[in-house]
Design an enzyme around this catalytic site. Structure first.
Site, PDB file in Angstrom:
ATOM      1  N   ASP A   1      53.684  30.416 139.808  1.00 46.26           N
ATOM      2  CA  ASP A   1      52.201  30.384 139.030  1.00 46.26           C
ATOM      3  C   ASP A   1      52.303  28.535 138.362  1.00 46.26           C
ATOM      4  OD1 ASP A   1      54.721  29.050 137.771  1.00 46.26           O
ATOM      5  OD2 ASP A   1      54.973  30.188 135.424  1.00 46.26           O
TER       6      ASP A   1
ATOM      7  N   ASP B   1      60.678  25.569 138.463  1.00 47.61           N
ATOM      8  CA  ASP B   1      61.208  26.545 136.685  1.00 47.61           C
ATOM      9  C   ASP B   1      62.717  25.990 137.222  1.00 47.61           C
ATOM     10  OD1 ASP B   1      61.120  28.170 139.264  1.00 47.61           O
ATOM     11  OD2 ASP B   1      59.564  28.797 138.915  1.00 47.61           O
TER      12      ASP B   1
ATOM     13  N   ASP C   1      68.093  17.604 127.081  1.00 43.90           N
ATOM     14  CA  ASP C   1      66.744  16.682 126.547  1.00 43.90           C
ATOM     15  C   ASP C   1      67.528  17.469 125.049  1.00 43.90           C
ATOM     16  OD1 ASP C   1      64.780  14.995 125.970  1.00 43.90           O
ATOM     17  OD2 ASP C   1      64.233  14.742 128.073  1.00 43.90           O
TER      18      ASP C   1
ATOM     19  N   ASP D   1      66.038  12.195 122.763  1.00 45.37           N
ATOM     20  CA  ASP D   1      64.830  11.562 122.742  1.00 45.37           C
ATOM     21  C   ASP D   1      64.833  11.034 121.372  1.00 45.37           C
ATOM     22  OD1 ASP D   1      61.467  12.052 123.958  1.00 45.37           O
ATOM     23  OD2 ASP D   1      61.608  12.719 122.231  1.00 45.37           O
TER      24      ASP D   1
ATOM     25  N   GLU E   1      67.520   7.368 123.708  1.00 44.09           N
ATOM     26  CA  GLU E   1      66.096   6.878 124.505  1.00 44.09           C
ATOM     27  C   GLU E   1      65.630   5.473 122.897  1.00 44.09           C
ATOM     28  OE1 GLU E   1      61.634   7.845 125.547  1.00 44.09           O
ATOM     29  OE2 GLU E   1      62.275   8.939 124.121  1.00 44.09           O
TER      30      GLU E   1
ATOM     31  N   HIS F   1      59.090  10.672 133.530  1.00 46.32           N
ATOM     32  CA  HIS F   1      58.418  10.726 133.252  1.00 46.32           C
ATOM     33  C   HIS F   1      57.572   9.808 132.051  1.00 46.32           C
ATOM     34  CE1 HIS F   1      60.819  11.521 129.502  1.00 46.32           C
ATOM     35  NE2 HIS F   1      60.052  12.429 129.416  1.00 46.32           N
ATOM     36  N   ASP F   2      57.865   9.172 131.434  1.00 51.42           N
ATOM     37  CA  ASP F   2      56.910   8.534 131.023  1.00 51.42           C
ATOM     38  C   ASP F   2      56.454   6.793 131.268  1.00 51.42           C
ATOM     39  OD1 ASP F   2      57.546  10.721 129.145  1.00 51.42           O
ATOM     40  OD2 ASP F   2      59.100   8.859 127.759  1.00 51.42           O
TER      41      ASP F   2
HETATM   42  C1  GLC Z   1      60.206  10.649 125.027  1.00 52.34           C
HETATM   43  C2  GLC Z   1      59.692  11.292 125.958  1.00 52.34           C
HETATM   44  C3  GLC Z   1      57.873  11.537 125.554  1.00 52.34           C
HETATM   45  C4  GLC Z   1      57.567  12.046 124.527  1.00 52.34           C
HETATM   46  C5  GLC Z   1      58.050  11.754 123.782  1.00 52.34           C
HETATM   47  C6  GLC Z   1      57.491  12.406 121.732  1.00 52.34           C
HETATM   48  O1  GLC Z   1      59.285   9.386 125.112  1.00 52.34           O
HETATM   49  O2  GLC Z   1      60.167  10.758 126.739  1.00 52.34           O
HETATM   50  O3  GLC Z   1      57.709  12.279 126.883  1.00 52.34           O
HETATM   51  O4  GLC Z   1      56.262  12.550 124.603  1.00 52.34           O
HETATM   52  O5  GLC Z   1      59.221  10.887 123.189  1.00 52.34           O
HETATM   53  O6  GLC Z   1      58.901  13.494 122.063  1.00 52.34           O
HETATM   54 CA    CA Z   2      57.139  29.037 138.151  1.00 49.14          CA
END
Ligand code: GLC
Ligand code: CA
Length: 537
Positions: free
Chosen positions: A25, A29, A98, A199, A250, A314-315
């Protein structure tokens, strides 16, 4: 300091939607993660951190949660998750999830109820304010929007959101809400997970003084407000202390002294943190500032709490692109950066693809970008009359999509990530930069990570040892030592595109690991070496 399993661990972050798609898709996953657990194990990581996979309208890639107790269809099913967890444990990998509790999605049942009636008990789960002079209460911005206030016409009030309009902030002053959150945390911990990445956890408490700020673009007013430590101590007391788990918060906008308040072991809040001094203050590499930040954090947390080491996630744009050299020295540079994060004090985090030296991207059109932060900012700037091309170029280097392109496994179509159309374009360099190719090469980045991880695991000095910067004023060469009892490690890194002399007292020391074979008197561009000596001998 007290020794614990997590202080010794290396974490591998899986952005599952870009990891491996098993049903075509176009989205990675949980089943894909399960299939690749042996790969993560082989690398040598101890803990897998999974980005949010809960039910979500996906405006912010899962960080806008509509149901904390269920798995979103794209990711798979709860059975998939349970199987993943069980198989991870069976091969000795821990799993952390997370925890996103600063805000929910605007589609969460709580928010739908809160919106529907001012008398609903859920109304107070969120933060509402009357207009002031017919306008938003103040000039505060949010991360993803020009204002942190969004007007709700039916109830003639504004609600507060630190991120997108679709991510209303929860009201942590409400005790019933807090209990709901603790219940949800126990639900996952009782399934057997090993902890949480929390987060933006230092945003939970909000500023009471609602006056305008002088510089609304400096978002620090969203964080570290009075009450935050009470919430975290309560969470520790009611939930965390009852499990053998780890937590990493974080925590943007903190100095080492403020950071210590979150992770000081005697305060019983969090185990470790991500601070953002590097990410926020260094859009590109700045050796002197980097060294200073490392020294400050080491001193600030020494004997109190534990740090983390990461240069991307990822940010944040991939480290070899942002802080290294992703062109002619890509392989050496990727290894040098790894040497840093695995030998400085704190837990090392590896972001998927980093272990083969994956690079950032520059797409030609805003349409190819998916990141809500980038798209919203682009729209705002263009609406303000700035040139569209120029805005695009200015946002590219730090766009979060740099690190969200699919994992590059092999040379097959879409890099072996998916048999369908990937949710996000793959980096075209997958044809030569992929796991299979990397592993087939003599100078494999992956194998260097393996050696580095093993070295750290076998040498407590690299984990618990004292840290000292031996060359604080050199803008190109980084030299520091880690010492514990009779063991001494000296790490020598040439973070530059030029050759330099080896500046240091390493005579008589054994060269344990290096990222290239060179003449020993000179350091080649991006050369990294780890020396060792022991007074035992
Ligand atoms: C944190 C995450 C980010 C998200 C933000 C709001 O910074 O790492 O990807 O957009 O929080 O949840
Ligand atoms: Ca998939």
């Amino acid at each position: 300091m007290k020794r614990t399993w997590w202080k010794e661990a290396v974490v591998y972050q899986v952005y599952w939607r870009s990891f491996l798609d098993t049903n075509g898709d176009g989205y990675g996953d949980l089943e894909g993660v399960r299939q690749k657990l042996p790969y993560i194990k082989e690398l040598g990581a101890d803990v897998v951190w999974l980005n949010p996979f809960y039910v979500s309208p996906d405006k912010d890639n899962g960080y806008d949660i509509a149901d904390y107790y269920r798995v979103m269809d794209k990711a798979g099913t709860m059975e998939d998750f349970e199987r993943l967890l069980q198989e991870a444990h069976a091969i000795g990998l821990k799993v952390i999830l997370d925890l996103v509790v600063n805000h929910t999605s605007d589609q969460h049942a709580w928010f739908l109820e809160a919106k529907a009636s001012v008398d609903s008990p859920k109304r107070d789960y969120y933060i509402w304010h009357d207009p002031v002079d017919g306008k938003a209460p103040n000039n505060w911005r949010s991360y993803f929007a020009p204002s942190c206030w969004e007007y709700h016409a039916e109830s003639e009030q504004y609600y507060y959101h630190s991120f997108a309009v679709e991510q209303p902030d929860l009201n942590w002053e409400n005790g019933t809400l807090r209990q709901e959150i603790y219940r949800m945390m126990r639900f996952w911990l009782d399934k057997g997970i090993d902890g949480f990445r929390m987060d933006v956890i230092n945003l939970l408490a909000k500023r009471e003084d609602l006056s305008d700020v002088a510089d609304p673009y400096d978002l620090s007013y969203l964080a570290n407000n009075p009450g935050i430590h009470d919430y975290l101590q309560e969470m520790h007391d009611q939930v965390l202390q009852h499990y053998d788990c780890m937590t990493v918060g974080e925590i943007p906008f903190v100095t080492p002294a403020e950071g210590a308040l979150y992770v000081d072991e005697s305060r019983r809040e969090l185990d470790t943190l991500f601070h953002f001094q590097i990410a926020d203050e260094m859009p590109t590499w700045d050796m002197l500032r980097f060294k200073e930040i490392q020294r400050d954090w080491y001193e600030g947390l020494k004997g109190k709490g534990w740090n983390s080491q990461f240069l991307n996630n990822h940010d944040h744009t991939r480290q070899v692109t942002r802080y290294g050299n992703d062109r002619e020295h890509r392989i050496a540079s990727a290894k040098l950066l790894a040497t840093l994060t695995h030998t400085l004090p704190g837990m090392p985090y590896i972001y998927q693809g980093e272990e083969i030296g994956m690079t950032g991207v520059a797409f030609d059109s805003i349409d190819e970008y998916q990141d809500i932060a980038m798209r919203n900012r682009y729209a705002e700037e263009v609406a303000n009359g700035r040139d569209a091309r120029e805005v695009l170029t200015s946002l590219q280097l730090l766009s979060r999509d740099n690190s969200r392109t699919p994992m590059q496994w092999n040379t097959l179509k879409h890099g072996g990530f998916s048999k369908g159309k990937p949710w996000m374009s793959i980096n075209p360099n997958y044809t030569y930069l992929n796991v299979e190719t990397d592993l087939s090469q003599e100078d494999s980045v992956f194998r260097y990570y393996q050696r580095l991880i093993r070295l750290r695991r076998e040498n407590p000095a690299l984990i618990y040892g004292e840290f000292m910067d031996l060359l604080p004023n050199d803008p190109f060469i980084h030299v520091y030592e880690r010492t514990l009892e009779l063991e001494r490690f000296v790490i020598v890194l040439n973070h530059s595109n030029h050759t330099h002399d080896v500046p240091l007292p390493v005579e008589g020391m054994e060269l344990l690991l290096s990222n290239m074979v060179t003449e020993h008197e000179k350091l080649a561009p991006h050369e990294a070496r780890i020396y060792y000596s022991s007074l035992r001998h």
